[in-house]
Design an enzyme around this catalytic site. Structure first.
Site, PDB file in Angstrom:
ATOM      1  N   LYS A  16     -59.846 -19.276  50.457  1.00 32.66           N
ATOM      2  CA  LYS A  16     -61.197 -18.851  49.924  1.00 32.66           C
ATOM      3  C   LYS A  16     -61.493 -19.915  48.672  1.00 32.66           C
ATOM      4  O   LYS A  16     -60.657 -19.622  47.728  1.00 32.66           O
ATOM      5  CB  LYS A  16     -60.928 -17.528  49.821  1.00 32.66           C
ATOM      6  N   GLY A  64     -67.176  -7.941  40.514  1.00 33.49           N
ATOM      7  CA  GLY A  64     -66.656  -6.902  39.996  1.00 33.49           C
ATOM      8  C   GLY A  64     -68.042  -6.010  39.321  1.00 33.49           C
ATOM      9  O   GLY A  64     -67.701  -4.942  38.467  1.00 33.49           O
ATOM     10  N   ALA A  75     -68.248 -10.128  47.410  1.00 27.95           N
ATOM     11  CA  ALA A  75     -68.375  -9.628  45.650  1.00 27.95           C
ATOM     12  C   ALA A  75     -69.658  -8.978  45.477  1.00 27.95           C
ATOM     13  O   ALA A  75     -70.663  -8.902  46.056  1.00 27.95           O
ATOM     14  CB  ALA A  75     -68.294 -10.941  45.036  1.00 27.95           C
ATOM     15  N   GLY A  76     -69.489  -8.163  44.603  1.00 27.97           N
ATOM     16  CA  GLY A  76     -70.574  -7.374  44.051  1.00 27.97           C
ATOM     17  C   GLY A  76     -70.731  -5.947  44.584  1.00 27.97           C
ATOM     18  O   GLY A  76     -71.487  -5.188  44.051  1.00 27.97           O
ATOM     19  N   ASN A  79     -62.689  -6.287  46.521  1.00 24.62           N
ATOM     20  CA  ASN A  79     -61.579  -6.101  45.887  1.00 24.62           C
ATOM     21  C   ASN A  79     -61.982  -4.934  44.948  1.00 24.62           C
ATOM     22  O   ASN A  79     -61.239  -3.799  44.980  1.00 24.62           O
ATOM     23  CB  ASN A  79     -61.118  -7.250  45.091  1.00 24.62           C
TER      24      ASN A  79
END
Lengths: 366, 265
Positions: free
Chosen positions: B103, B164, B191-192, B213
């Site tokens: 990644k 995040g 993400a986000g 995550n």
């Protein structure tokens, strides 16, 4: 070997925080103790020496769970009594701790408060504070901080002085200390280069050194800075919430400050990285710009012994008790763990934590 | 009634039942991380090596624990800021985990961790030439995505919003454009995302998968949140496959009204 049913001979492997506390407690009640340390007692390699010595059940609950909180509340009661018994009540400071964030990072502060309410909905020992209150509590903090949380019942102690006083007290009470002596343990036996010694009980407090018996233990790297400046005074630990790193600064005697701590899933014991130094240093600088001229006295690097659930484990077989995995909560959890170990030896009062140690995670296995 | 057909996600020739990829950082304990991987039902997990001194295998304990989850490992280059750093770390992780999958992250800005599009294309090209299967974390810019395809990427991972932040899909126009223009390459929103509803929305729009995550790791109950995202991703995917109805201005009763004069309808 043992003299009578009430007085045991005890061999303790590892003179970190747990080993010293257990030795001291057992000597006080008349048992015969031999304490083995792979390094030296005066400058130990244990995580407890590198640690900042906070007793912060609420702050730590946010990054762990309710068990840690319960054991932490117990620590808040026990530490003042123990330090009184050691004749060193001044090593303990109960002035709360302050959690702050820069205005652009206030979401981190709200997240912290939300997480805290989730883990400990029943606590009333914290309150939000505004910029003026922050300034009144800690006049030397940067002026930009407009929101914070005061965790009123948290405390901190002078951990290095404590470790020294414990060693002195162990000597005074007749404990035998054998330094620079790595050992292996089995029920009733401590084995070293000097041969085998038999005891009624062996207590294994070797931290990461106990991996021969606990292969599932891992080390989690933590880095700290120790600085000195006369230009900043802090009454209590200050935690800075930031999207990327969460750092604290803890005041120590002689205008020393411990700044920590990184938490890296690595067993690398090499010196602090530049990135960590920058993170710790810049966080410190933004907490109070006057730290810019502080002198860096020490870079601390150590590994926190942890199990995969990050909870302390106590295991007992006849003649051998192992206590390990206090992770980043050594001073917070030590009173509960010591009480439980003594209860496992059928000494002292029943432990209020038997239920925490009998769950499948973080449990006593027999 | 027609059941949803066997619906697999194919990445670099490998087929997966789950469209959820989970990150392994930020959990309060490794045990919580593993419990979350289980409830997420994911088959691919990412892990970062940047600060673990990979050359000395200093993070081996935790890597083994992640590996024991049985998921395919997708090492990432999180924290890298230059092409050189990325290439070095990718080579190390290929050797360590015996996988050419990577990644690719190249951070261009410290505050919002926005990918550096120029370095991304350059690094992707080098890594692909060196035999890597590159899954690039990129912005939602169409031209950047096309350039990444030009150098040989077979999957793209545009952001929903910065890492995040939990802001969800910030630029729906760009994301719709990507989906319309890049039809035959898997697009994974990376993400986000902060809420399962945002993941469901992305899947309804036709994206092929979700990687996240923080939203799970920083939840107060991560395993429960992981299962919430897993359900939302399945729901969004099924909705996409089933075909969403178009929005209309006029109400249209689901039960036909009988006896109402048609000039009033």
């Amino acid at each position: 070997m043992h003299t009578d049913s009430q007085h045991y001979t005890v061999g303790i492997a590892g003179a970190g925080l747990l080993g010293r506390l257990l030795a001291w407690q057992l000597l006080r009640t008349g048992h015969k103790v031999t304490l083995y340390e792979a390094g030296t007692l005066s400058s130990p390699a244990c995580a407890a020496w590198t640690a900042a010595g906070m007793i912060a059940p609420m702050s730590e609950a946010v990054v762990s769970d309710r068990n840690v909180y319960e054991m932490g509340l117990y620590a808040l009661n026990v530490w003042p009594q123990w330090l009184q018994a050691l004749g060193q009540p001044d090593l303990y400071q109960a002035r709360g701790s302050l959690v702050i964030a820069h205005p652009q990072d206030n979401a981190e502060l709200h997240q912290f408060a939300q997480d805290l309410r989730y883990v400990v909905p029943d606590t009333e020992h914290y309150r939000p504070v505004n910029g003026q209150e922050i300034h009144e509590l800690e006049p030397d903090l940067g002026v930009a901080f407009q929101q914070g949380l005061l965790l009123e019942n948290e405390a901190h102690l002078d951990n290095r002085a404590l470790l020294d006083h414990l060693a002195a007290e162990i000597h005074r009470l007749g404990g035998q200390c054998i330094e620079q002596c790595p050992v292996r343990v089995s029920p009733g036996t401590v084995r070293s280069a000097h041969g085998d010694e038999q005891f009624d009980w062996v207590l294994d407090c070797r931290g990461l050194g106990a991996r021969d018996r606990h292969p599932e233990l891992r080390g989690v790297r933590g880095e700290t800075l120790v600085v000195h400046t006369d230009e900043v005074r802090l009454q209590r630990p200050v935690r800075l919430m930031h999207p990327r790193y969460q750092l604290y600064v803890v005041p120590k005697p002689q205008q020393h400050f411990v700044i920590g701590a990184t938490q890296i899933e690595s067993e690398d014991r090499s010196a602090m990285s530049l990135q960590s130094a920058l993170e710790l240093g810049s966080a410190l600088y933004t907490i109070a710009p006057a730290f810019a001229e502080a002198r860096i006295l020490e870079q601390g690097v150590n590994l926190r012994p942890a199990f995969m659930d990050n909870q302390p484990h106590i295991t007992r077989t006849e003649g051998l008790i192992s206590a390990n995995g206090l992770f980043r909560h050594g001073y917070l959890l030590a009173p509960a763990v010591v009480t439980q170990v003594l209860a496992e030896m059928a000494l002292g009062a029943p432990s209020p934590f038997a239920h925490l140690f009998t769950s499948t995670s973080g449990g006593i296995s027999r | 009634m027609q059941q949803p057909q066997a619906d697999e996600l194919t990445l670099y020739g490998e087929r997966f039942n789950s469209r959820f990829l989970l990150g392994t950082a930020l959990y309060n304990s490794p045990e919580l991380m593993r419990a979350s991987i289980e409830t997420s039902r994911c088959e691919i997990v990412t892990l970062g090596l940047r600060r673990q001194n990979p050359g000395n295998r200093d993070g081996a304990a935790i890597w083994q624990y992640i590996q024991d989850s049985g998921c395919r490992l997708l090492p990432n280059t999180a924290g890298c800021k230059s092409v050189k750093e990325v290439v070095t770390l990718a080579e190390m992780s290929r050797e360590m985990f015996d996988t050419p999958w990577i990644k690719l992250e190249v951070i261009g800005d410290d505050y919002n961790l926005q990918p550096d599009p120029f370095a991304l294309v350059e690094a992707a090209e080098i890594l692909i030439k060196n035999g890597f299967k590159v899954l690039p974390y990129c912005t939602d810019d169409l031209i950047l995505c096309q350039r990444l395809l030009d150098v040989g990427c077979e999957v793209l991972m545009p952001w929903g919003s910065p890492i995040g932040t939990g802001q969800g899909l910030l630029n729906r126009y760009n994301l719709r454009t990507l989906r319309e223009r890049i039809k035959h390459v898997p697009l994974i929103i990376d993400a986000g995302l902060g809420a399962p509803s945002q993941a469901a929305e992305a899947m309804e729009m036709g994206f092929d998968g979700i990687l996240l995550n923080s939203a799970v790791a920083k939840a107060q109950n991560p395993p429960l949140m992981a299962s919430a995202f897993a359900d939302a991703i399945v729901a969004g995917r099924n909705a996409y496959l089933a075909g969403l109805m178009q929005k209309r201005q006029t109400a249209s009763p689901s039960t036909p009204t009988v006896g109402q004069p048609f000039w009033h309808q």
